[in-house]
Motif scaffolding. Structure first.
Motif, PDB file in Angstrom:
ATOM      1  N   ALA A 150      -8.421   0.707  -4.752  1.00 26.68           N
ATOM      2  CA  ALA A 150      -7.923   2.394  -4.194  1.00 26.68           C
ATOM      3  C   ALA A 150      -7.952   3.369  -5.216  1.00 26.68           C
ATOM      4  O   ALA A 150      -8.919   4.319  -5.279  1.00 26.68           O
ATOM      5  N   VAL A 162      -6.423  -6.415   1.369  1.00 28.82           N
ATOM      6  CA  VAL A 162      -7.296  -5.220   1.916  1.00 28.82           C
ATOM      7  C   VAL A 162      -6.201  -3.718   3.227  1.00 28.82           C
ATOM      8  O   VAL A 162      -6.511  -3.273   3.109  1.00 28.82           O
ATOM      9  N   ILE A 163      -5.830  -4.267   3.525  1.00 33.34           N
ATOM     10  CA  ILE A 163      -4.202  -3.613   4.215  1.00 33.34           C
ATOM     11  C   ILE A 163      -4.120  -2.805   3.164  1.00 33.34           C
ATOM     12  O   ILE A 163      -3.555  -1.383   2.797  1.00 33.34           O
ATOM     13  N   TYR A 177      -5.388   4.118  -0.837  1.00 33.77           N
ATOM     14  CA  TYR A 177      -6.077   4.894  -0.974  1.00 33.77           C
ATOM     15  C   TYR A 177      -5.153   6.255  -0.092  1.00 33.77           C
ATOM     16  O   TYR A 177      -5.468   7.557  -0.853  1.00 33.77           O
ATOM     17  N   ALA A 178      -4.828   6.111   0.990  1.00 37.39           N
ATOM     18  CA  ALA A 178      -4.363   6.998   1.858  1.00 37.39           C
ATOM     19  C   ALA A 178      -2.803   7.836   1.554  1.00 37.39           C
ATOM     20  O   ALA A 178      -3.001   8.881   0.718  1.00 37.39           O
ATOM     21  N   TYR A 182     -11.017   7.085  -6.022  1.00 44.56           N
ATOM     22  CA  TYR A 182     -10.214   7.396  -5.236  1.00 44.56           C
ATOM     23  C   TYR A 182     -10.883   8.268  -6.922  1.00 44.56           C
ATOM     24  O   TYR A 182     -11.057   9.454  -6.638  1.00 44.56           O
ATOM     25  N   GLY A 184      -6.129  -4.705  -4.134  1.00 47.63           N
ATOM     26  CA  GLY A 184      -6.505  -4.155  -2.873  1.00 47.63           C
ATOM     27  C   GLY A 184      -5.441  -2.396  -3.743  1.00 47.63           C
ATOM     28  O   GLY A 184      -6.846  -1.544  -3.126  1.00 47.63           O
ATOM     29  N   THR A 185      -4.407  -2.398  -4.418  1.00 48.03           N
ATOM     30  CA  THR A 185      -4.621  -0.810  -4.539  1.00 48.03           C
ATOM     31  C   THR A 185      -5.294  -0.243  -5.446  1.00 48.03           C
ATOM     32  O   THR A 185      -5.897   1.085  -5.335  1.00 48.03           O
ATOM     33  N   PHE A 188      -5.171  -1.831   0.048  1.00 46.27           N
ATOM     34  CA  PHE A 188      -6.373  -1.162   0.312  1.00 46.27           C
ATOM     35  C   PHE A 188      -6.474   0.509   0.334  1.00 46.27           C
ATOM     36  O   PHE A 188      -7.038   1.453  -0.084  1.00 46.27           O
ATOM     37  N   GLY A 189      -6.372  -0.152   2.348  1.00 47.21           N
ATOM     38  CA  GLY A 189      -5.859   1.158   3.385  1.00 47.21           C
ATOM     39  C   GLY A 189      -5.621   1.987   3.079  1.00 47.21           C
ATOM     40  O   GLY A 189      -5.903   3.279   3.090  1.00 47.21           O
ATOM     41  N   VAL A 190      -4.500   1.615   2.962  1.00 49.52           N
ATOM     42  CA  VAL A 190      -2.354   2.642   2.797  1.00 49.52           C
ATOM     43  C   VAL A 190      -2.396   3.289   1.846  1.00 49.52           C
ATOM     44  O   VAL A 190      -2.614   4.157   2.016  1.00 49.52           O
ATOM     45  N   GLY A 204       0.670  -0.956  -0.071  1.00 46.18           N
ATOM     46  CA  GLY A 204       0.161  -0.089  -0.392  1.00 46.18           C
ATOM     47  C   GLY A 204       1.199   1.438   0.184  1.00 46.18           C
ATOM     48  O   GLY A 204       0.495   2.262  -0.354  1.00 46.18           O
TER      49      GLY A 204
END
Length: 291
Positions: A54, A237-238, A244-245, A58, A50-51, A240-242, A14
């Motif tokens: 994101a 999943v991890i 996006y940020a 976005y 996952g990425t 994806f979240g990281v 991520g």
């Protein structure tokens, strides 16, 4: 693969997918430095889903407009001059090189290309290329004592030729150490595009290529008995979240800041790998993951 390994690798994926430092290289290096088995090209491709999810969220408004305009342009000739409809075709055109080379070089990507000596070389060489592209863009943006600032191109100026060149740059990222964003953004800067425009098209261009690669590897993985599904999904999943940020931060960063911190980081990391491999402290070859 343990849950702890998947957590760390998901964070690494991520954090590095959208920065010009090469996520595949960092996944490979994280495993090597930690004494873990190489997560492999399949793990990398699946966590990239996952990425890319994101990216889809976005840029959902951009992607929605492009898909809508492109779809309508298939039946409505008047829509074919619409910028978003053209972008749909340009994303398809730009995805051709990596699609062809990804299938053709699949065995090399999963094997010889993961040699750390190749990774180190690509980190250094592409780092220098990104640095040169960054300096050229900065010179155009600021001008000088005897020259005015130069107006750089936007996505409105994107042509089929430029789309193919972007696509060829993206295809170089099949080699760990190159970096998808680094290669495509620097390619865009060399062609005279604005930093934000180069980054936006780079992210849009990555969507079909990465999702196709991830789904292709996912299909193969589902037929295999050697995949740790729980940790792999957790890592995705991890990521994806990281991821996006990181996108939100990077799109702001690239508009006003230089790439040079990433350039120096790439060169320093590449040199460190060369030294460690030469001293025998790090094996250049990937150990096969047992799942």
């Amino acid at each position: 693969m343990s849950w702890f390994e998947s957590l760390i690798l998901g964070l690494v994926q991520g954090l590095t997918e959208f920065l010009p430092v090469s996520s595949s290289a960092h996944l490979r290096l994280t495993a090597a430095f930690s004494g873990w088995e190489d997560p492999g090209a399949a793990f990398t491709a699946i966590t990239q889903i996952g990425t890319e999810a994101a990216v889809l969220i976005y840029f959902r408004k951009d992607i929605g407009r492009i898909i809508s305009a492109w779809t309508r342009s298939l039946a409505n000739k008047e829509m074919r001059s619409d910028h978003d409809a053209k972008m749909g075709w340009l994303v398809i055109v730009g995805s051709i090189p990596i699609g062809v080379l990804g299938v053709t070089l699949k065995d090399q990507i999963e094997g010889p290309f993961r040699d750390l000596r190749i990774t180190a070389t690509m980190l250094i060489v592409v780092g220098v290329i990104i640095g040169v592209a960054d300096r050229l863009a900065a010179r155009d943006e600021s001008g000088g004592r005897h020259r005015a600032a130069t107006q750089r191109k936007t996505l409105e100026d994107l042509s089929v030729k430029d789309g193919l060149i972007y696509g060829l740059c993206q295809a170089c990222a099949l080699i760990p150490g190159v970096s998808r964003s680094g290669a495509t953004i620097s390619g865009g800067l060399f062609m005279g595009y604005q930093r934000e425009a180069a980054a936006r098209y780079s992210f849009l261009l990555a969507v079909p290529a990465v999702l196709a690669s991830g789904l292709f590897e996912l299909k193969d993985a589902m037929e295999s008995d050697h995949v740790s599904w729980g940790p792999t999904i957790f890592a995705t999943v991890i990521a994806f979240g990281v991821g996006y940020a990181v996108i939100a931060w990077f799109m702001k960063f690239i508009s006003t800041k230089s790439f040079m911190p990433f350039v120096w980081y790439r060169i320093a990391l590449g040199i460190l790998i060369v030294v460690l491999v030469t001293m025998g402290a790090l094996s250049p070859h990937a150990a096969e993951s047992a799942g």
